[in-house]
Design a protein around this motif. Structure first.
Motif, mmCIF file in Angstrom:
data_model
loop_
_atom_site.group_PDB
_atom_site.id
_atom_site.type_symbol
_atom_site.label_atom_id
_atom_site.label_comp_id
_atom_site.label_asym_id
_atom_site.label_seq_id
_atom_site.Cartn_x
_atom_site.Cartn_y
_atom_site.Cartn_z
ATOM 1 N N LYS A 4 0.875 -1.167 0.000
ATOM 2 C CA LYS A 4 0.000 0.000 0.000
ATOM 3 C C LYS A 4 0.914 1.219 0.000
ATOM 4 C CE LYS A 4 -3.985 1.854 2.474
ATOM 5 N NZ LYS A 4 -4.828 1.707 3.677
ATOM 6 N N HIS A 33 -2.392 5.293 -3.328
ATOM 7 C CA HIS A 33 -3.322 6.367 -2.996
ATOM 8 C C HIS A 33 -2.639 7.699 -3.277
ATOM 9 C CE1 HIS A 33 -5.859 3.704 -0.117
ATOM 10 N NE2 HIS A 33 -6.128 3.485 -1.387
ATOM 11 N N ALA A 41 -10.695 12.708 -2.709
ATOM 12 C CA ALA A 41 -10.779 11.736 -3.797
ATOM 13 C C ALA A 41 -11.746 12.250 -4.849
ATOM 14 C CB ALA A 41 -11.240 10.390 -3.253
ATOM 15 N N ASN A 69 -7.176 9.816 -5.959
ATOM 16 C CA ASN A 69 -8.057 8.688 -5.651
ATOM 17 C C ASN A 69 -8.206 8.443 -4.150
ATOM 18 O OD1 ASN A 69 -5.540 7.611 -5.155
ATOM 19 N ND2 ASN A 69 -5.852 5.749 -6.354
ATOM 20 N N ALA A 70 -7.732 9.374 -3.338
ATOM 21 C CA ALA A 70 -7.897 9.292 -1.887
ATOM 22 C C ALA A 70 -7.928 10.721 -1.348
ATOM 23 C CB ALA A 70 -6.775 8.479 -1.247
#
Length: 192
Positions: A4, A33, A41, A69-70
């Motif tokens: 991650k 992210h 996001a 996207n976050a």
């Protein structure tokens, strides 16, 4: 094993240095992210295209809109295995956000992999994590690296350097070397 990864970016980060690592890391199965302070996001950042056209420094043109996207306000650095810092003009102002500085410092204090390219060194200098380290960056950032107590790695524009948990490179022509060295730090195995 999939990791991650947090990517801290901002308006006018360099287009290639944002999009290419984001897509490459996703392509090999990692979760990435992409966040920016004060954005959520689905919001976008404007990117800049930096090119080398024979002038004494790079030229700059408007790039793509890059979709985050976050949401920066929702992330916790402790939840991530690694950090990516694109270059461009984003790092110049991102280093003014205490929460960004705290996030960057976490990755160094926890000895997690960090990939920084080009002007990303400005954010590393602002976070005061370069003391005693070797770091490459766009040549105009040599002063920031050295004033932050680091050693500037003067390497060809298409090369990267790994020291401990930090992979750094001068600019986007180094993407093959920079991303490969970051993947090695992440322990990513790619079969041919």
């Amino acid at each position: 094993m999939a990791k991650k990864i947090l990517m801290i970016c901002g308006d006018f980060c360099e287009d290639y240095e944002t999009m290419v690592p984001f897509q490459a890391l996703l392509a090999v199965g990692h979760t990435v992210h992409a966040v920016c302070p004060d954005k959520k996001a689905g919001d976008t950042i404007a990117t800049a295209i930096h090119d080398f056209e024979g002038d004494q420094t790079y030229t700059e043109k408007r790039g793509h809109n890059f979709a985050l996207n976050a949401t920066f306000a929702d992330i916790r650095a402790e939840d991530y295995d690694a950090l990516v810092i694109p270059g461009g003009r984003g790092p110049e102002y991102l280093r003014l956000y205490p929460a960004v500085i705290a996030a960057v410092r976490h990755f160094f204090e926890a000895n997690k992999p960090v990939a920084a390219v080009c002007h990303g060194a400005q954010l590393l200098a602002g976070a005061r994590v370069l003391e005693g380290r070797t770091c490459s960056a766009y040549p105009a950032c040599q002063a920031e690296v050295e004033l932050a107590g680091g050693t500037y790695a003067n390497i060809p524009v298409d090369q990267a350097i790994t020291e401990g948990n930090l992979v750094s490179a001068p600019a986007w022509p180094a993407h093959p070397a920079w991303i490969a060295q970051f993947l090695a730090l992440l322990g990513t195995k790619i079969s041919h």
